[in-house]
Design a protein around this motif. Sequence first.
Motif, PDB file in Angstrom:
ATOM      1  N   SER A  21      57.147  32.544  60.602  1.00 43.60           N
ATOM      2  CA  SER A  21      57.621  31.174  60.446  1.00 43.60           C
ATOM      3  C   SER A  21      57.143  30.354  61.632  1.00 43.60           C
ATOM      4  O   SER A  21      57.095  30.860  62.753  1.00 43.60           O
ATOM      5  CB  SER A  21      59.157  31.132  60.385  1.00 43.60           C
ATOM      6  N   TYR A  71      67.513  35.660  70.064  1.00 47.21           N
ATOM      7  CA  TYR A  71      68.681  36.039  69.266  1.00 47.21           C
ATOM      8  C   TYR A  71      69.741  36.655  70.174  1.00 47.21           C
ATOM      9  O   TYR A  71      69.432  37.473  71.054  1.00 47.21           O
ATOM     10  CB  TYR A  71      68.260  37.036  68.190  1.00 47.21           C
ATOM     11  N   HIS A  75      75.245  37.934  65.722  1.00 42.78           N
ATOM     12  CA  HIS A  75      75.612  37.298  64.463  1.00 42.78           C
ATOM     13  C   HIS A  75      76.826  37.999  63.871  1.00 42.78           C
ATOM     14  O   HIS A  75      77.146  39.159  64.233  1.00 42.78           O
ATOM     15  CB  HIS A  75      74.443  37.285  63.481  1.00 42.78           C
ATOM     16  N   ASP A 128      62.201  40.496  56.151  1.00 47.14           N
ATOM     17  CA  ASP A 128      63.333  39.947  55.409  1.00 47.14           C
ATOM     18  C   ASP A 128      63.741  40.776  54.197  1.00 47.14           C
ATOM     19  O   ASP A 128      64.099  40.229  53.146  1.00 47.14           O
ATOM     20  CB  ASP A 128      63.007  38.513  54.983  1.00 47.14           C
ATOM     21  N   ARG A 131      67.196  42.031  56.666  1.00 48.10           N
ATOM     22  CA  ARG A 131      67.433  40.637  56.292  1.00 48.10           C
ATOM     23  C   ARG A 131      68.516  40.009  57.164  1.00 48.10           C
ATOM     24  O   ARG A 131      68.573  38.789  57.311  1.00 48.10           O
ATOM     25  CB  ARG A 131      67.901  40.551  54.835  1.00 48.10           C
ATOM     26  N   TYR A 132      69.401  40.824  57.683  1.00 46.63           N
ATOM     27  CA  TYR A 132      70.523  40.312  58.456  1.00 46.63           C
ATOM     28  C   TYR A 132      70.177  40.118  59.930  1.00 46.63           C
ATOM     29  O   TYR A 132      70.950  39.536  60.678  1.00 46.63           O
ATOM     30  CB  TYR A 132      71.725  41.262  58.315  1.00 46.63           C
ATOM     31  N   TYR A 133      69.031  40.611  60.339  1.00 42.45           N
ATOM     32  CA  TYR A 133      68.683  40.522  61.745  1.00 42.45           C
ATOM     33  C   TYR A 133      68.250  39.100  62.095  1.00 42.45           C
ATOM     34  O   TYR A 133      67.848  38.315  61.246  1.00 42.45           O
ATOM     35  CB  TYR A 133      67.546  41.480  62.101  1.00 42.45           C
ATOM     36  N   GLY A 134      68.300  38.799  63.380  1.00 42.96           N
ATOM     37  CA  GLY A 134      67.801  37.512  63.829  1.00 42.96           C
ATOM     38  C   GLY A 134      66.284  37.490  63.857  1.00 42.96           C
ATOM     39  O   GLY A 134      65.624  38.528  63.877  1.00 42.96           O
ATOM     40  N   TYR A 135      65.716  36.293  63.829  1.00 39.55           N
ATOM     41  CA  TYR A 135      64.276  36.133  63.956  1.00 39.55           C
ATOM     42  C   TYR A 135      63.871  36.390  65.410  1.00 39.55           C
ATOM     43  O   TYR A 135      64.637  36.121  66.325  1.00 39.55           O
ATOM     44  CB  TYR A 135      63.854  34.723  63.561  1.00 39.55           C
ATOM     45  N   TYR A 167      74.999  32.845  63.235  1.00 42.84           N
ATOM     46  CA  TYR A 167      74.067  33.393  64.215  1.00 42.84           C
ATOM     47  C   TYR A 167      74.093  32.528  65.480  1.00 42.84           C
ATOM     48  O   TYR A 167      74.246  31.315  65.401  1.00 42.84           O
ATOM     49  CB  TYR A 167      72.625  33.378  63.675  1.00 42.84           C
ATOM     50  N   PHE A 211      61.297  35.194  68.282  1.00 45.36           N
ATOM     51  CA  PHE A 211      60.443  34.058  68.603  1.00 45.36           C
ATOM     52  C   PHE A 211      59.470  34.389  69.726  1.00 45.36           C
ATOM     53  O   PHE A 211      59.801  35.177  70.631  1.00 45.36           O
ATOM     54  CB  PHE A 211      61.287  32.858  69.044  1.00 45.36           C
ATOM     55  N   TYR A 263      71.694  31.836  68.952  1.00 42.68           N
ATOM     56  CA  TYR A 263      70.469  32.019  69.724  1.00 42.68           C
ATOM     57  C   TYR A 263      70.634  31.250  71.027  1.00 42.68           C
ATOM     58  O   TYR A 263      71.435  30.323  71.116  1.00 42.68           O
ATOM     59  CB  TYR A 263      69.252  31.436  68.990  1.00 42.68           C
ATOM     60  N   PRO A 286      71.401  35.801  54.154  1.00 39.01           N
ATOM     61  CA  PRO A 286      70.323  36.789  54.220  1.00 39.01           C
ATOM     62  C   PRO A 286      69.261  36.585  53.147  1.00 39.01           C
ATOM     63  O   PRO A 286      68.159  37.100  53.250  1.00 39.01           O
ATOM     64  CB  PRO A 286      71.049  38.125  54.051  1.00 39.01           C
ATOM     65  N   PRO A 344      63.432  30.589  71.510  1.00 38.97           N
ATOM     66  CA  PRO A 344      64.822  31.012  71.303  1.00 38.97           C
ATOM     67  C   PRO A 344      64.936  32.529  71.251  1.00 38.97           C
ATOM     68  O   PRO A 344      64.038  33.213  70.754  1.00 38.97           O
ATOM     69  CB  PRO A 344      65.181  30.379  69.953  1.00 38.97           C
TER      70      PRO A 344
END
Lengths: 116, 112
Positions: free
Chosen positions: A33, B46, B49, A96, A101-105, B34, A107, B36, B93, B44
């Motif tokens: 993304s 994480y 969450h 995903d 899917r539940y994890y954070g992105y 969530y 960056f 960050y 999700p 950012p």
Amino acid sequence: DAGVTQSPTHLIKTRGQQVTLRCSPKSGHDTVSWYQQALGQGPQFIFQYYEEEERQRGNFPDRFSGHQFPNYSSELNVNALLLGDSALYLCASSFDRGQARYYGYTFGSGTRLTVV
Amino acid sequence: DAKTTQPTSMDCAEGRAANLPCNHSTISGNEYVYWYRQIHSQGPQYIIHGLKNNETNEMASLIITEDRKSSTLILPHATLRDTAVYYCIVRAPSGGSYIPTFGRGTSLIVHP
């Protein structure tokens, strides 16, 4: 384990030029993304790539385009640069499906683009 | 548009707990909260969450109210390195709201 890698870290371009920014996702991630972050603002979603296709797009003009390669790395292209395109461009990667899917992105540190 | 409301800025003394609030009154049943943070000139990061239960990890604790309309991120012993902008995001999700959408966040300054 390398995280998200972006290049270059800084870039100065002239109004009207074109620019290409690059991103290598975290190992094991297949979705990329892109976000634009103007000074003092939160990151704004540009688009997301999965399986070499644009899957979702935010409210950005067609001057912003992208590409994802078979190795999951990605490029962001911006044509006809405007002064207002000056910003920090962030790449985020994710996986995903399943429990991930539940994890954070994750960056990268971003590319600082200055248009003069 | 971001679905959360956070104070613009907060400050905290080093070594004390930092409690960062977030309102998300329109959160849907399948959306998670969530957090960050973004340290100056970095992307950012994480933090944590949760869905409806309180959560804790090595970085922070997340307290979500029973009606899920608000939450609080707790940094139990803030250090100078915790100075950053903290973003609260609601995200599912899968489905329409699975892309993280950021607001302006809370700028937390930890002072000596």
